[in-house]
Design an enzyme around this catalytic site. Structure first.
Site, PDB file in Angstrom:
ATOM      1  N   HIS A  70       0.842  -1.201   0.000  1.00 24.02           N
ATOM      2  CA  HIS A  70       0.000   0.000   0.000  1.00 24.02           C
ATOM      3  C   HIS A  70       0.878   1.252   0.000  1.00 24.02           C
ATOM      4  CE1 HIS A  70       0.716  -0.710   4.304  1.00 24.02           C
ATOM      5  NE2 HIS A  70       0.377   0.546   4.546  1.00 24.02           N
ATOM      6  N   HIS A  72       1.390   3.911   2.063  1.00 20.16           N
ATOM      7  CA  HIS A  72       2.003   4.586   3.203  1.00 20.16           C
ATOM      8  C   HIS A  72       3.528   4.524   3.100  1.00 20.16           C
ATOM      9  CE1 HIS A  72      -1.791   4.361   5.952  1.00 20.16           C
ATOM     10  NE2 HIS A  72      -1.742   5.479   5.268  1.00 20.16           N
ATOM     11  N   ASP A  74       5.949   4.078   5.127  1.00 23.41           N
ATOM     12  CA  ASP A  74       6.708   3.003   5.778  1.00 23.41           C
ATOM     13  C   ASP A  74       6.662   1.710   4.969  1.00 23.41           C
ATOM     14  OD1 ASP A  74       3.973   2.933   6.489  1.00 23.41           O
ATOM     15  OD2 ASP A  74       4.370   1.711   8.242  1.00 23.41           O
ATOM     16  N   HIS A  75       5.939   1.738   3.842  1.00 23.48           N
ATOM     17  CA  HIS A  75       5.889   0.575   2.959  1.00 23.48           C
ATOM     18  C   HIS A  75       6.375   0.873   1.541  1.00 23.48           C
ATOM     19  CE1 HIS A  75       3.606  -2.217   5.632  1.00 23.48           C
ATOM     20  NE2 HIS A  75       3.328  -1.060   6.219  1.00 23.48           N
ATOM     21  N   HIS A 159      -7.632  -1.512   5.653  1.00 21.15           N
ATOM     22  CA  HIS A 159      -6.579  -0.577   6.070  1.00 21.15           C
ATOM     23  C   HIS A 159      -6.699   0.772   5.374  1.00 21.15           C
ATOM     24  CE1 HIS A 159      -2.925   0.801   7.842  1.00 21.15           C
ATOM     25  NE2 HIS A 159      -2.286   0.874   6.686  1.00 21.15           N
ATOM     26  N   ASP A 180       0.000  -4.134   6.195  1.00 17.07           N
ATOM     27  CA  ASP A 180      -1.038  -3.762   7.161  1.00 17.07           C
ATOM     28  C   ASP A 180      -2.394  -4.246   6.651  1.00 17.07           C
ATOM     29  OD1 ASP A 180       0.521  -2.194   9.089  1.00 17.07           O
ATOM     30  OD2 ASP A 180       0.791  -0.791   7.438  1.00 17.07           O
ATOM     31  N   GLU A 205       1.693  -8.507   9.332  1.00 13.45           N
ATOM     32  CA  GLU A 205       1.782  -7.334  10.194  1.00 13.45           C
ATOM     33  C   GLU A 205       1.210  -7.692  11.551  1.00 13.45           C
ATOM     34  OE1 GLU A 205      -0.345  -3.979  12.154  1.00 13.45           O
ATOM     35  OE2 GLU A 205      -1.381  -5.316  10.754  1.00 13.45           O
TER      36      GLU A 205
END
Length: 274
Positions: A70, A72, A74-75, A159, A180, A205
Site C-alpha cells: 500500500h 504509506h 513506511d511501505h 486498512h 497492514d 503485520e
C-alpha cells in the site's frame, strides 16, 4: 521446498517494512519502506544485505520482482531510492489505487523534507516519475504470472484504499505476505478478505498483536464525547492525524456526528497533499 526470509525492516519495529523472501530459487522483495523516525542511513533498509548471485551482479540479478502492499511511506518510501539511485529496474507490482496515490505521498514527503526542512535530497521528483513507470498495476484476485515459475495474487486488506495482501507461489511452495490489514470494517472500507489457501508460510503485520483494544464503537464514542465536550465549552480541538486514510475516516466520523447532533461548529482540514 526451500523458503528463506531476510528481514530488512519492520522486524520488531514500526517502519521501513521490507522483507526479501527466497522461495524455490525465486527472490521477491515485499515492500520497500522508509523509517520516519530517522534522518541518517537508518531511514532506509540496508540493501547491501541482499545476497548477490555472483560478483558484479546487480539488484536486477538478485531480485525477481518487488511487491508493494500500500501507499504509506513506511511501505513504499524507499522505492524511488532503490530503483533510481541503487539501480533496480525490474518489475514492481502494486494495486491500481496504490499506483495512483504512492507518487503523491512520495512527492509530498520530498517537498516537506527538502523544500521546507532543508534536508539532503534522497531522491528527486524525476526519480519518483521514473520509478512509477516501472510499476505494473494489478487487480484484486488477479493471478499474475511474473515468469514461468512465479505467480502472485492480490487480496483485499482493508486498512487504506488499495491496500492488499499478496500470495506468491513457486512450484509446490506458497506464501502470503500481508502488510497492514484490518479485520474490522470502518466507515469507508470493509474488512480484509482472503481465500482459503494452502500455505507454507505467512508473514503478517502484527503491530497490535499483543494489545487488547476496546471495541471500535467504544473508541469512537469516547472520541466524539471528548470532542463535543470541548467545542460545547467554546474550545478548539486539534487532531494531528498523520496517515492518509485515517484523516478521511475521522472526517467522515465527525461529519456524521455533526449532522446527528445538529452542531454548527466549523471543521477545518489541513494537509500537505491538498
Amino acid at each position: 521446498m526451500a523458503i528463506d526470509c531476510l528481514v530488512l525492516g519492520a522486524g520488531q519495529e514500526v517502519g521501513k517494512s521490507c522483507v526479501v523472501v527466497s522461495i524455490n530459487g525465486k527472490r521477491i522483495m515485499f515492500d520497500c519502506g522508509m523509517h520516519m523516525g530517522y534522518l541518517d542511513r537508518r531511514r532506509y533498509p540496508d540493501f547491501s544485505l541482499i545476497p548477490m548471485p555472483e560478483k558484479g551482479s546487480t539488484f536486477d540479478d538478485a531480485l525477481d520482482c518487488i511487491i508493494i502492499t500500500h501507499f504509506h511511506l513506511d511501505h513504499v518510501g524507499a522505492l524511488p531510492y532503490f530503483t533510481e539511485v541503487c539501480g533496480y529496474s525490474g518489475p514492481i507490482y502494486m494495486t491500481y489505487p496504490t499506483k495512483a496515490l504512492a507518487p503523491l505521498m512520495l512527492e509530498d514527503y520530498r517537498k516537506v523534507m527538502v523544500e521546507r526542512r532543508g534536508e539532503e535530497e534522497q531522491f528527486t521528483s524525476d526519480h519518483i516519475i521514473q520509478c512509477m513507470k516501472k510499476v505494473i498495476a494489478v487487480d484484486l484476485k488477479q493471478t499474475v504470472q511474473v515468469d514461468k515459475d512465479l505467480q502472485i495474487r492480490a487480496y483485499y486488506a482493508g486498512h487504506v484504499l488499495g491496500a492488499a495482501m499478496f500470495y506468491a507461489k513457486v512450484g509446490d511452495s506458497a506464501i502470503l505476505y500481508t502488510g497492514d490489514y484490518n479485520m474490522t470494517p470502518d466507515r469507508h472500507l470493509g474488512a480484509a478478505q482472503v481465500d482459503r489457501l494452502d500455505l507454507d508460510l505467512i508473514i503478517t503485520e502484527s503491530t497490535y498483536a499483543t494489545t487488547i483494544r476496546d471495541s471500535k464503537y467504544v473508541r469512537e464514542r469516547e472520541f466524539l464525547k471528548a470532542v463535543h465536550k470541548c467545542v460545547s465549552g467554546g474550545g478548539k480541538v486539534l487532531i494531528p492525524t498523520f496517515a492518509l486514510g485515517r484523516a478521511q475516516e475521522l472526517c467522515i466520523l465527525l461529519e456524521d456526528y455533526w449532522e446527528r447532533m445538529n452542531l454548527k461548529v466549523p471543521i477545518y482540514f489541513s494537509a500537505g497533499l491538498l
